[in-house]
Design a protein around this motif. Structure first.
Motif, short mmCIF file in Angstrom:
data_model
loop_
_atom_site.label_atom_id
_atom_site.label_comp_id
_atom_site.label_asym_id
_atom_site.label_seq_id
_atom_site.Cartn_x
_atom_site.Cartn_y
_atom_site.Cartn_z
N GLU A 1 9.31 52.39 -57.46
CA GLU A 1 11.05 52.21 -57.60
C GLU A 1 12.11 51.51 -58.29
OE1 GLU A 1 11.52 52.71 -53.50
OE2 GLU A 1 10.19 54.67 -53.58
N ALA A 2 11.92 50.42 -58.38
CA ALA A 2 12.63 49.40 -59.31
C ALA A 2 12.12 49.51 -60.30
CB ALA A 2 12.19 47.47 -58.48
N ALA A 3 11.81 49.42 -61.01
CA ALA A 3 10.96 49.91 -62.53
C ALA A 3 11.92 51.18 -63.12
CB ALA A 3 9.96 50.70 -62.51
N GLY A 4 12.39 52.31 -61.74
CA GLY A 4 13.22 53.96 -62.31
C GLY A 4 11.97 54.44 -63.16
N PRO A 5 12.59 55.69 -62.74
CA PRO A 5 11.79 56.52 -63.61
C PRO A 5 11.14 56.68 -64.81
CG PRO A 5 14.47 57.65 -63.12
CD PRO A 5 14.37 56.38 -62.40
N ILE A 6 10.57 57.26 -64.79
CA ILE A 6 9.55 57.24 -66.57
C ILE A 6 10.75 57.78 -67.30
CG2 ILE A 6 8.03 57.15 -68.13
CD1 ILE A 6 6.99 55.11 -65.82
N THR A 7 11.15 57.95 -68.42
CA THR A 7 11.69 59.22 -69.12
C THR A 7 11.11 59.33 -70.17
OG1 THR A 7 13.81 58.70 -68.42
CG2 THR A 7 14.04 60.12 -69.85
N ALA A 8 10.16 60.60 -70.55
CA ALA A 8 9.73 61.15 -71.39
C ALA A 8 10.34 60.83 -73.15
CB ALA A 8 9.15 62.52 -71.45
N LYS A 9 9.91 60.49 -74.12
CA LYS A 9 10.81 60.42 -74.54
C LYS A 9 10.82 62.48 -75.39
CE LYS A 9 10.46 58.92 -79.98
NZ LYS A 9 9.55 58.65 -81.18
N PRO A 10 11.83 62.28 -75.76
CA PRO A 10 12.38 63.96 -75.64
C PRO A 10 11.66 64.08 -76.97
CG PRO A 10 14.89 62.65 -76.13
CD PRO A 10 13.55 61.61 -75.72
N GLU A 11 11.06 65.79 -77.04
CA GLU A 11 10.69 66.56 -78.26
C GLU A 11 11.94 66.23 -79.15
OE1 GLU A 11 7.79 69.50 -77.36
OE2 GLU A 11 6.98 68.22 -76.32
N LEU A 12 11.25 66.68 -80.87
CA LEU A 12 12.33 67.13 -81.53
C LEU A 12 12.51 68.33 -81.28
CD1 LEU A 12 12.13 65.28 -84.92
CD2 LEU A 12 13.57 64.20 -83.40
N PRO A 13 13.56 69.34 -81.69
CA PRO A 13 13.60 70.94 -81.96
C PRO A 13 12.79 71.06 -83.39
CG PRO A 13 15.47 69.84 -82.65
CD PRO A 13 14.69 68.64 -81.85
N GLN A 14 12.52 72.54 -83.26
CA GLN A 14 11.62 72.99 -83.77
C GLN A 14 12.41 73.44 -85.69
OE1 GLN A 14 8.18 75.40 -82.58
NE2 GLN A 14 7.23 73.06 -81.05
N SER A 15 13.71 74.26 -84.84
CA SER A 15 14.02 74.41 -85.75
C SER A 15 15.90 73.94 -85.43
CB SER A 15 14.20 75.95 -85.67
OG SER A 15 14.52 76.85 -84.63
N ILE A 16 16.47 74.41 -86.08
CA ILE A 16 17.92 74.07 -86.61
C ILE A 16 19.06 74.86 -87.08
CG2 ILE A 16 17.94 71.26 -86.51
CD1 ILE A 16 18.25 71.09 -89.24
N TRP A 17 20.42 75.17 -86.62
CA TRP A 17 20.78 75.55 -86.50
C TRP A 17 22.39 75.29 -87.75
CZ3 TRP A 17 20.90 81.32 -86.10
CH2 TRP A 17 19.86 81.93 -84.98
N LEU A 18 22.44 75.76 -88.70
CA LEU A 18 23.50 76.03 -89.39
C LEU A 18 24.44 76.82 -89.87
CD1 LEU A 18 20.90 75.14 -93.56
CD2 LEU A 18 21.81 73.52 -91.59
N ARG A 19 25.19 76.28 -89.07
CA ARG A 19 26.77 77.06 -88.80
C ARG A 19 27.58 76.70 -89.39
NH1 ARG A 19 27.73 77.55 -82.43
NH2 ARG A 19 29.09 75.48 -82.70
N ASP A 20 28.15 78.09 -90.02
CA ASP A 20 29.95 77.49 -91.29
C ASP A 20 30.48 79.33 -90.11
OD1 ASP A 20 32.13 77.22 -92.83
OD2 ASP A 20 30.66 78.30 -93.95
N GLY A 21 31.33 78.60 -89.27
CA GLY A 21 31.98 79.64 -88.67
C GLY A 21 31.82 80.59 -88.29
N ALA A 22 31.66 81.97 -88.69
CA ALA A 22 31.08 83.33 -87.79
C ALA A 22 29.35 83.00 -88.32
CB ALA A 22 31.28 84.27 -87.90
N SER A 23 29.22 82.33 -89.85
CA SER A 23 27.83 82.61 -90.28
C SER A 23 27.03 81.82 -89.91
CB SER A 23 28.05 82.41 -91.39
OG SER A 23 26.72 82.43 -92.44
N ARG A 24 25.63 82.34 -89.34
CA ARG A 24 24.57 81.10 -88.81
C ARG A 24 23.32 81.25 -89.69
NH1 ARG A 24 25.37 80.82 -82.33
NH2 ARG A 24 27.65 80.86 -81.73
N ILE A 25 22.81 80.39 -90.03
CA ILE A 25 21.85 80.15 -90.82
C ILE A 25 20.44 79.53 -89.86
CG2 ILE A 25 20.43 79.88 -92.58
CD1 ILE A 25 22.90 80.38 -93.78
#
Length: 316
Positions: free
Chosen positions: A192-216
């Motif tokens: 309890e003193a050490a606090g919760p162990i936070t797992a290293k977040p996984e990197l997303p497998q994809s990303i969005w490229l957004r330009d206005g209403a256009s998304r890729i």
């Protein structure tokens, strides 16, 4: 201004990352002991403390018995009385692992019937080992010095010894229970003193490229390089396609850094995971060769960004 956004964060878009968990992701169950047969290294300190107390009590009991015999005018042998006590204590200490394992099994069991069976089995086993071992040691030692020992085996004698063993087992078992309870409590407080162990977040497998209403949507692995083009940034992918998105190279650099896409020129980023060769020029500039055969010029000012590529691989 263009945005580069993780696929799982984009509103109204299905997440691309798998969210399942395998059995290997579950933390292993915690135990109260380790080591051989459930006896951990820290248990030996407890054994030592109990042994010291038991030996001291045994010696005092032997000397008290000798003193009582002297008062009554009876003959006595202090050495033999001490031997009786110490032979019994030695076997009790050797049989202590039976009680340790029984107590820890009881602590993991909530139903009363299995608890009764475990306790009864432990008491019978402990008493059997104690009586047989104590008698065996006494007979062997006295035989070695030319004497003999008569245990006077009978139901009454066995019952007498068993009653004493039950009291001894309860006292030792209660001590083990209290020691283990305190150990678990201290471990819980440290956790309890050490606090919760936070797992290293996984990197997303994809990303969005957004330009206005256009998304890729693209996978970071597909990116070879990103280059500044005025008010736009140009993504070059491994399949030869290019995507021109409104935005700044600095914003793209910050977003793509976790994927080892680093700045190699004032106007360029490169995916180091796609680099299969690097040619360093005498001027300090360099040329990166990607795994699809394309290349990219880098500036000596950003040579530190590809320093990992300069080091030779460690010998296998």
């Amino acid at each position: 201004m263009a945005e580069t956004k993780h696929a799982s964060d984009a509103g109204g878009v299905e997440p691309v990352r798998d969210q399942h968990r395998s059995p290997w992701d579950e933390p292993p169950p915690t135990g109260t002991s380790g080591g051989f047969s459930g006896i951990s290294g820290s248990d030996w300190a407890m054994f030592g403390a109990i042994a010291g107390i038991a030996i001291a009590i045994g010696i005092v009991n032997a000397l008290s018995t000798a003193q009582d015999a002297a008062r009554r005018g009876n003959s006595y042998d202090p050495g033999r009385l001490v031997f009786w006590e110490l032979s019994s204590i030695a076997v009790i200490l050797l049989a202590m692992p039976i009680l340790v394992l029984a107590v820890r099994r009881l602590r993991r069991t909530s139903r009363w019937l299995p608890r009764v069976v475990i306790a009864a089995g432990a008491l019978i086993s402990f008493s059997t080992v104690h009586i047989a071992g104590m008698v065996g040691i006494r007979k062997l030692v006295l035989w070695a010095i030319g004497s003999s020992y008569d245990f006077n085996t009978s139901f009454a004698t066995l019952l007498y010894e068993f009653r004493k063993d039950v009291v001894t087992a309860i006292l030792i078992g209660s001590t083990i229970w209290l020691v283990d309870s305190r150990r678990d409590l201290m471990a819980e407080r440290r956790s309890e003193a050490a606090g919760p162990i936070t797992a290293k977040p996984e990197l997303p497998q994809s990303i969005w490229l957004r330009d206005g209403a256009s998304r890729i949507r693209i996978e970071p692995r597909q990116i070879l390089s990103v280059a500044s083009a005025g008010n736009y940034i140009e993504y070059r992918l491994a399949d030869g396609s290019e995507h021109l998105i409104r935005g700044t190279l600095a914003a793209a650099e910050a977003e793509l850094a976790p994927f080892r896409i680093v700045r190699v020129h004032r106007t360029k980023l490169a995916n180091l995971d796609r680099v299969r060769g690097v040619d360093f020029k005498p001027s300090g500039d360099f040329e990166l060769m990607f795994d699809n055969g394309q290349s990219l010029q880098g500036s000596r000012r950003y040579r530190a960004g590809v320093s990992a590529l300069e080091r030779p691989a460690a010998p296998s």
